[in-house]
Enzyme design. Structure first.
Site, PDB file in Angstrom:
ATOM      1  N   ASP A  99      27.632  46.599  33.292  1.00  0.00           N
ATOM      2  CA  ASP A  99      26.906  45.835  32.259  1.00  0.00           C
ATOM      3  C   ASP A  99      26.819  46.563  30.928  1.00  0.00           C
ATOM      4  O   ASP A  99      25.859  46.397  30.178  1.00  0.00           O
ATOM      5  CB  ASP A  99      25.485  45.476  32.746  1.00  0.00           C
ATOM      6  CG  ASP A  99      25.517  44.656  34.019  1.00  0.00           C
ATOM      7  OD1 ASP A  99      26.467  43.874  34.193  1.00  0.00           O
ATOM      8  OD2 ASP A  99      24.593  44.800  34.838  1.00  0.00           O
ATOM      9  N   LYS A 122      31.257  45.291  28.453  1.00  0.00           N
ATOM     10  CA  LYS A 122      32.724  45.263  28.523  1.00  0.00           C
ATOM     11  C   LYS A 122      33.278  43.923  28.071  1.00  0.00           C
ATOM     12  O   LYS A 122      34.303  43.848  27.399  1.00  0.00           O
ATOM     13  CB  LYS A 122      33.187  45.537  29.969  1.00  0.00           C
ATOM     14  CG  LYS A 122      32.749  46.884  30.501  1.00  0.00           C
ATOM     15  CD  LYS A 122      33.125  47.056  31.956  1.00  0.00           C
ATOM     16  CE  LYS A 122      32.358  46.174  32.912  1.00  0.00           C
ATOM     17  NZ  LYS A 122      30.919  46.471  33.013  1.00  0.00           N
ATOM     18  N   GLY A 133      29.825  40.149  35.885  1.00  0.00           N
ATOM     19  CA  GLY A 133      29.335  39.119  34.973  1.00  0.00           C
ATOM     20  C   GLY A 133      29.529  39.650  33.573  1.00  0.00           C
ATOM     21  O   GLY A 133      28.805  40.551  33.155  1.00  0.00           O
ATOM     22  N   HIS A 134      30.561  39.168  32.887  1.00  0.00           N
ATOM     23  CA  HIS A 134      30.885  39.664  31.545  1.00  0.00           C
ATOM     24  C   HIS A 134      30.505  38.589  30.531  1.00  0.00           C
ATOM     25  O   HIS A 134      31.111  37.522  30.502  1.00  0.00           O
ATOM     26  CB  HIS A 134      32.373  40.010  31.451  1.00  0.00           C
ATOM     27  CG  HIS A 134      32.798  41.072  32.424  1.00  0.00           C
ATOM     28  ND1 HIS A 134      34.108  41.424  32.627  1.00  0.00           N
ATOM     29  CD2 HIS A 134      32.072  41.874  33.246  1.00  0.00           C
ATOM     30  CE1 HIS A 134      34.165  42.393  33.531  1.00  0.00           C
ATOM     31  NE2 HIS A 134      32.948  42.675  33.932  1.00  0.00           N
ATOM     32  N   GLN A 151      32.461  46.249  36.819  1.00  0.00           N
ATOM     33  CA  GLN A 151      31.480  47.245  37.264  1.00  0.00           C
ATOM     34  C   GLN A 151      31.554  48.467  36.325  1.00  0.00           C
ATOM     35  O   GLN A 151      31.858  48.299  35.164  1.00  0.00           O
ATOM     36  CB  GLN A 151      31.717  47.647  38.732  1.00  0.00           C
ATOM     37  CG  GLN A 151      31.317  46.568  39.721  1.00  0.00           C
ATOM     38  CD  GLN A 151      32.320  45.430  39.857  1.00  0.00           C
ATOM     39  OE1 GLN A 151      33.485  45.662  40.104  1.00  0.00           O
ATOM     40  NE2 GLN A 151      31.874  44.205  39.721  1.00  0.00           N
ATOM     41  N   PRO A 178      16.102  42.021  37.146  1.00  0.00           N
ATOM     42  CA  PRO A 178      15.824  42.920  36.018  1.00  0.00           C
ATOM     43  C   PRO A 178      16.656  44.189  36.183  1.00  0.00           C
ATOM     44  O   PRO A 178      16.781  44.710  37.298  1.00  0.00           O
ATOM     45  CB  PRO A 178      14.337  43.234  36.144  1.00  0.00           C
ATOM     46  CG  PRO A 178      13.862  42.643  37.420  1.00  0.00           C
ATOM     47  CD  PRO A 178      14.921  41.764  37.984  1.00  0.00           C
TER      48      PRO A 178
HETATM   49  P1  GDP Z   1      29.512  43.620  31.008  1.00  0.00           P
HETATM   50  O1  GDP Z   1      29.311  43.272  32.441  1.00  0.00           O
HETATM   51  O2  GDP Z   1      29.855  45.055  30.813  1.00  0.00           O
HETATM   52  O3  GDP Z   1      30.471  42.709  30.307  1.00  0.00           O
HETATM   53  O4  GDP Z   1      28.084  43.420  30.292  1.00  0.00           O
HETATM   54  P2  GDP Z   1      27.084  42.178  30.506  1.00  0.00           P
HETATM   55  O5  GDP Z   1      27.642  40.993  29.832  1.00  0.00           O
HETATM   56  O6  GDP Z   1      26.709  42.043  31.928  1.00  0.00           O
HETATM   57  O7  GDP Z   1      25.790  42.742  29.776  1.00  0.00           O
HETATM   58  C1  GDP Z   1      25.800  43.104  28.439  1.00  0.00           C
HETATM   59  C2  GDP Z   1      24.790  42.209  27.677  1.00  0.00           C
HETATM   60  O8  GDP Z   1      24.536  42.763  26.404  1.00  0.00           O
HETATM   61  C3  GDP Z   1      25.324  40.805  27.415  1.00  0.00           C
HETATM   62  O9  GDP Z   1      24.279  39.896  27.461  1.00  0.00           O
HETATM   63  C4  GDP Z   1      25.900  40.905  25.989  1.00  0.00           C
HETATM   64  O10 GDP Z   1      25.870  39.654  25.322  1.00  0.00           O
HETATM   65  C5  GDP Z   1      24.934  41.873  25.368  1.00  0.00           C
HETATM   66  N1  GDP Z   1      25.509  42.732  24.323  1.00  0.00           N
HETATM   67  C6  GDP Z   1      26.736  43.308  24.255  1.00  0.00           C
HETATM   68  N2  GDP Z   1      26.828  44.109  23.190  1.00  0.00           N
HETATM   69  C7  GDP Z   1      25.619  44.070  22.568  1.00  0.00           C
HETATM   70  C8  GDP Z   1      25.062  44.735  21.426  1.00  0.00           C
HETATM   71  O11 GDP Z   1      25.696  45.535  20.772  1.00  0.00           O
HETATM   72  N3  GDP Z   1      23.773  44.443  21.108  1.00  0.00           N
HETATM   73  C9  GDP Z   1      23.013  43.571  21.828  1.00  0.00           C
HETATM   74  N4  GDP Z   1      21.774  43.361  21.449  1.00  0.00           N
HETATM   75  N5  GDP Z   1      23.499  42.935  22.909  1.00  0.00           N
HETATM   76  C10 GDP Z   1      24.779  43.199  23.282  1.00  0.00           C
HETATM   77  P1  IMO Z   2      29.831  44.114  35.677  1.00  0.00           P
HETATM   78  O1  IMO Z   2      31.320  43.962  35.752  1.00  0.00           O
HETATM   79  C1  IMO Z   2      26.272  46.033  37.328  1.00  0.00           C
HETATM   80  C2  IMO Z   2      26.190  46.636  41.674  1.00  0.00           C
HETATM   81  C3  IMO Z   2      25.221  45.822  42.503  1.00  0.00           C
HETATM   82  C4  IMO Z   2      24.944  46.802  43.624  1.00  0.00           C
HETATM   83  C5  IMO Z   2      26.290  47.477  43.833  1.00  0.00           C
HETATM   84  C6  IMO Z   2      27.107  46.897  44.977  1.00  0.00           C
HETATM   85  O2  IMO Z   2      29.117  42.911  35.185  1.00  0.00           O
HETATM   86  O3  IMO Z   2      29.454  45.369  34.957  1.00  0.00           O
HETATM   87  P2  IMO Z   2      28.474  44.617  45.264  1.00  0.00           P
HETATM   88  O4  IMO Z   2      28.024  43.196  45.250  1.00  0.00           O
HETATM   89  O5  IMO Z   2      29.519  44.936  44.258  1.00  0.00           O
HETATM   90  O6  IMO Z   2      28.871  45.094  46.630  1.00  0.00           O
HETATM   91  O7  IMO Z   2      27.150  45.479  44.892  1.00  0.00           O
HETATM   92  O8  IMO Z   2      27.001  47.319  42.614  1.00  0.00           O
HETATM   93  N1  IMO Z   2      27.096  45.827  40.810  1.00  0.00           N
HETATM   94  C7  IMO Z   2      26.991  45.767  39.489  1.00  0.00           C
HETATM   95  N2  IMO Z   2      26.076  46.277  38.640  1.00  0.00           N
HETATM   96  N3  IMO Z   2      27.324  45.339  36.842  1.00  0.00           N
HETATM   97  C8  IMO Z   2      28.259  44.832  37.671  1.00  0.00           C
HETATM   98  O9  IMO Z   2      29.382  44.238  37.222  1.00  0.00           O
HETATM   99  C9  IMO Z   2      28.106  44.998  39.061  1.00  0.00           C
HETATM  100  N4  IMO Z   2      28.821  44.622  40.146  1.00  0.00           N
HETATM  101  C10 IMO Z   2      28.198  45.150  41.207  1.00  0.00           C
HETATM  102  O10 IMO Z   2      24.074  45.512  41.767  1.00  0.00           O
HETATM  103  O11 IMO Z   2      24.039  47.795  43.188  1.00  0.00           O
HETATM  104 MG    MG Z   3      27.834  42.468  33.672  1.00  0.00          MG
END
Ligand code: GDP
Ligand code: IMO
Ligand code: MG
Length: 429
Positions: free
Chosen positions: A13, A16, A40-41, A224, A304
């Site tokens: 998270d 990416k 979840g990107h 991840q 959370p």
């Molecule tokens: P990923 O799994 O690495 O693609 O990241 P996620 O999408 O799960 O979580 C990143 C969250 O931060 C998302 O809701 C993005 O929209 C948000 N985000 C990404 N870059 C920024 C930033 O520079 N500032 C803020 N405030 N939010 C950001």
């Molecule tokens: P992105 O690509 C954050 C965590 C889960 C759990 C562990 C194992 O959005 O960054 P799993 O279901 O993969 O066997 O769970 O890994 N986890 C992540 N945490 N971002 C993710 O993906 C994750 N994918 C799995 O919360 O702790």
């Molecule tokens: Mg994510």
């Protein structure tokens, strides 16, 4: 050449999705190489929000070839649902997406096996995403898994499926699980799924080689994060795939020599979802403040996210494992209103990253305090416009981790970004 890997430098998270979407403007192909719909990107394009799970974020750029590589585990129902959501939003999924015929298939019984192991009384739950990811990889490594290509040989598929289903039924009986599963119905459903995705299924390793041969550039999109990598992460609190840079080779079927740069994406602080050690975690009010300011709730499960300060030893470790050419620091704007910002610069009792989670739980983080900049950086696009203390903070992170910060994200939108001119990253993208 010019092919790069973009991956998470922490526990996932890191942002990416945003970064890949941004850079994919300059690439012809974007390929996922591991994980599944546990990812979840999130990508914002204007007022539209997309959450990509299984499909590479690059698909949002018209004309970019998106690839689901052989190292990914595919739940066909989740894939079709994601395809339909994207199609409704106007994305030309069928034209742009290729799916590896060697990718392993997730079945509903994988989710039941996961529930079983997460619910075992004598085991600490990992806090997984409950998507059946781990059990599907277990079957893959156990050499009894079913791959997408198998579904196009119905006789062989039915025999493999029957054997696998029998295993799972025996397991369920042993553990006294009485979840009703209509195994035959599922088998027939999967044969229909297979037909629906057939036009997109191919040998994606060959596709990638042909593209690279023709001089088209490929961006490999990690899911991840490095600390969730099954080998190098905080085992057993990890996911079940190779989330580090090496995973791009095995998970896409390409040689290490095809990769020119490795980009690590890290937040300006740290988060983690699920269980496991987290040395800089903030359990009190400060953590809550970061969670609120950063809207730190999981994109897949809504849980959370645990929040804490930036952890230099962790970044130094993931840099060692991945060989980062450059870092992208995201969510700088989240720290805008803090009076002071702490950074863990070392673990008092050890120089090495502990091999066990017990070891990492026992480390004592040593913090240095930096003054906050107390002004808005949200949406800034020029390095010179950053408040001096924010620039000092970024310089501090770069000096201590030993890697350049080549790009800074100041908001979720594509253009809320600062690319540092003259950086290695600017050359690579
Ligand atoms: P990923 O799994 O690495 O693609 O990241 P996620 O999408 O799960 O979580 C990143 C969250 O931060 C998302 O809701 C993005 O929209 C948000 N985000 C990404 N870059 C920024 C930033 O520079 N500032 C803020 N405030 N939010 C950001
Ligand atoms: P992105 O690509 C954050 C965590 C889960 C759990 C562990 C194992 O959005 O960054 P799993 O279901 O993969 O066997 O769970 O890994 N986890 C992540 N945490 N971002 C993710 O993906 C994750 N994918 C799995 O919360 O702790
Ligand atoms: Mg994510």
């Amino acid at each position: 050449m010019g092919n790069i890997v973009v991956l998470g430098a922490q526990w996932g998270d890191e942002g990416k999705g945003k970064v890949v979407d941004l850079f994919s403007e300059k690439f012809s192909v974007v390929a996922r190489y591991q994980g599944g719909h546990n990812a979840g990107h999130t990508v914002f394009i204007g007022s539209q929000k997309f959450v990509l799970k299984l499909i590479p974020s690059g698909i949002l750029r018209p004309g970019v070839q998106a690839v689901i590589g052989n190292g990914v585990v595919v739940d066909p129902a989740a894939l079709l649902e994601e395809m339909e959501t994207l199609e409704r939003a106007g994305v030309n999924v069928r034209e742009q997406l290729a799916i590896s015929n060697r990718a392993h298939v997730i079945f509903p019984f994988h989710r039941i096996v996961e529930k079983m192991s997460e619910g075992r009384q004598d085991r600490v739950p990992i806090g997984t995403t409950s998507r059946g990811i781990g059990p599907c990889y277990e079957d893959k490594i156990g050499r009894r898994g079913i791959r997408i290509a198998d579904m196009y040989e119905p006789e062989a598929f039915c025999a493999m499926y029957a054997a696998l289903a029998e295993d799972k039924q025996l397991l369920a009986q042993t553990f006294d699980i009485h979840e009703a599963i209509d195994y035959e119905k599922i088998r027939d459903e999967y044969l229909r799924f297979a037909e629906r995705i057939r036009p997109m299924v191919c040998d994606t390793a060959q596709l990638l080689h042909d593209a690279m041969q023709a001089g088209r550039r490929v961006l490999f999109e990690g899911a991840q994060g490095s600390m969730l990598d099954v080998d190098n992460g905080t085992y057993p609190f990890v996911t079940s795939s190779s989330a580090t840079a090496g995973g791009a080779c095995t998970g896409a079927g390409i040689p290490p020599t095809a990769i020119e740069g490795v980009i690590g994406v890290s937040k300006a602080y740290t988060t983690r979802v699920g269980s496991g050690p987290f040395p800089t975690e903030l359990l009190g009010e400060v953590g809550e403040r970061i969670r609120r300011a950063g809207n730190e709730f999981g994109a897949v499960t809504g849980r959370p996210r645990r929040c804490g300060w930036f952890d230099v030893p962790l970044l130094r470790y993931t840099t060692m494992i991945n060989g980062f050419s450059s870092l992208v620091i995201t969510k700088l704007d989240v720290l805008d209103q803090f009076d002071e910002i702490l950074v863990c610069t070392e673990y008092r009792n050890t120089k090495a990253m502990p091999a066990t989670f017990r070891g990492l739980e026992a480390v004592e983080p040593v913090y240095e305090k930096l003054p906050g900049w107390k002004s808005e950086t949200r949406g800034l696009t020029r390095h010179a416009d950053l408040p001096p203390r924010a620039r000092d903070y970024l310089r501090f992170l770069s000096e201590r981790t030993g890697v350049e910060v080549g790009c800074i994200s100041t908001g979720p939108e594509r253009d809320e970004t600062i690319l540092i001119e003259g950086s290695r990253l600017a050359q690579l993208v």
